[in-house]
Design a protein around this motif. Structure first.
Motif, PDB file in Angstrom:
ATOM      1  N   PHE A   1      -2.924  -0.799  -4.553  1.00 36.65           N
ATOM      2  CA  PHE A   1      -1.875  -1.790  -4.288  1.00 36.65           C
ATOM      3  C   PHE A   1      -0.816  -1.762  -5.396  1.00 36.65           C
ATOM      4  O   PHE A   1      -1.149  -1.779  -6.582  1.00 36.65           O
ATOM      5  CB  PHE A   1      -2.460  -3.202  -4.196  1.00 36.65           C
TER       6      PHE A   1
ATOM      7  N   THR B   1       0.849  -1.183   0.000  1.00 42.26           N
ATOM      8  CA  THR B   1       0.000   0.000   0.000  1.00 42.26           C
ATOM      9  C   THR B   1       0.888   1.236   0.000  1.00 42.26           C
ATOM     10  O   THR B   1       2.112   1.136   0.165  1.00 42.26           O
ATOM     11  CB  THR B   1      -0.895   0.033   1.241  1.00 42.26           C
TER      12      THR B   1
ATOM     13  N   SER C   1       0.524   1.248  -9.415  1.00 47.59           N
ATOM     14  CA  SER C   1      -0.440   0.747  -8.435  1.00 47.59           C
ATOM     15  C   SER C   1      -1.797   0.551  -9.097  1.00 47.59           C
ATOM     16  O   SER C   1      -2.146   1.234 -10.069  1.00 47.59           O
ATOM     17  CB  SER C   1      -0.565   1.715  -7.259  1.00 47.59           C
TER      18      SER C   1
END
Length: 219
Positions: A190, A150, A185
């Motif tokens: 993520f 994250t 991401s």
């Protein structure tokens, strides 16, 4: 009128972005040293930066770095600033002794000389990939998912690798990981393990460029 024009031109040149000045200096410089690159035995770090070697001659010019950032989807202003700072930092470190001044081109075969501290250790001192260090990234920092990071975990990773004795190296990982997260991401925030692995050898860069090219062709 001619005197006034000359003054205006000189004043305008002082206001050019740093990367524009670098590009002009490169264009009007006399030749460059030849580069030798063992393509069959490139290190992961060499593969990583070779994405920006757009004509694949082993030497990365400021204009190629600018083009590479744009190909990844970065905006023009960011690409200019990044190309300027990258070449100012790495050009002198990677240029051979016979390279003409100013030494602003990046020579891929010497890219390991431009490595900075406060990193993950996933590249060794020669730029080779270290699988164990790469796996440690996720063992230590991937708390929400074992195969992804994250944004908070990326920040934690950066802070944990800072060398307190080398504060000048702190900025590099912030820029590199920040850009990696922004570009790769997913929609849920993520940054996946396979994407990060692809950044180390530039295969992720190739995918990002192809995706951008494909999306533009569909418009």
């Amino acid at each position: 009128m001619m005197v006034g024009w000359r003054r205006s031109s000189a004043a305008a040149s002082l206001q050019m972005p740093p990367v524009t000045i670098l590009l002009l200096v490169w264009v009007f410089s006399w030749g460059h040293a030849t580069a030798y690159l063992d393509i069959a035995n490139m290190t992961e770090l060499q593969k990583h930066v070779s994405f920006f070697d757009r004509n694949k001659d082993g030497i990365i010019t400021p204009s190629e770095t600018f083009e590479g950032y744009v190909a990844l989807g970065c905006d023009v202003a960011f690409s200019r600033e990044s190309a300027s700072s990258v070449h100012a930092a790495l050009g002198p470190k990677t240029s051979p002794v016979d390279a003409p001044l100013p030494q602003i081109n990046i020579y891929i075969d010497q890219i390991h000389k431009g490595m900075h501290g406060s990193d993950t250790g996933a590249y060794d001192a020669h730029g080779r990939f270290v699988p164990q260090k790469f796996e440690e990234i996720f063992i230590k920092h991937a708390k929400v998912r074992s195969d992804a990071l994250t944004s908070l975990e990326v920040e934690e990773l950066i802070l944990s690798n800072r060398d307190p004795l080398d504060p000048q190296s702190w900025g590099g990982p912030v820029k590199e990981w920040g850009l990696s997260y922004k570009l790769s991401s997913d929609k849920d925030g993520f940054l996946h393990k396979d994407s990060i692995r692809g950044i180390y050898d530039a295969s992720e860069f190739v995918k990002l460029e192809e995706k951008r090219r494909s999306s533009r062709s569909e418009m």
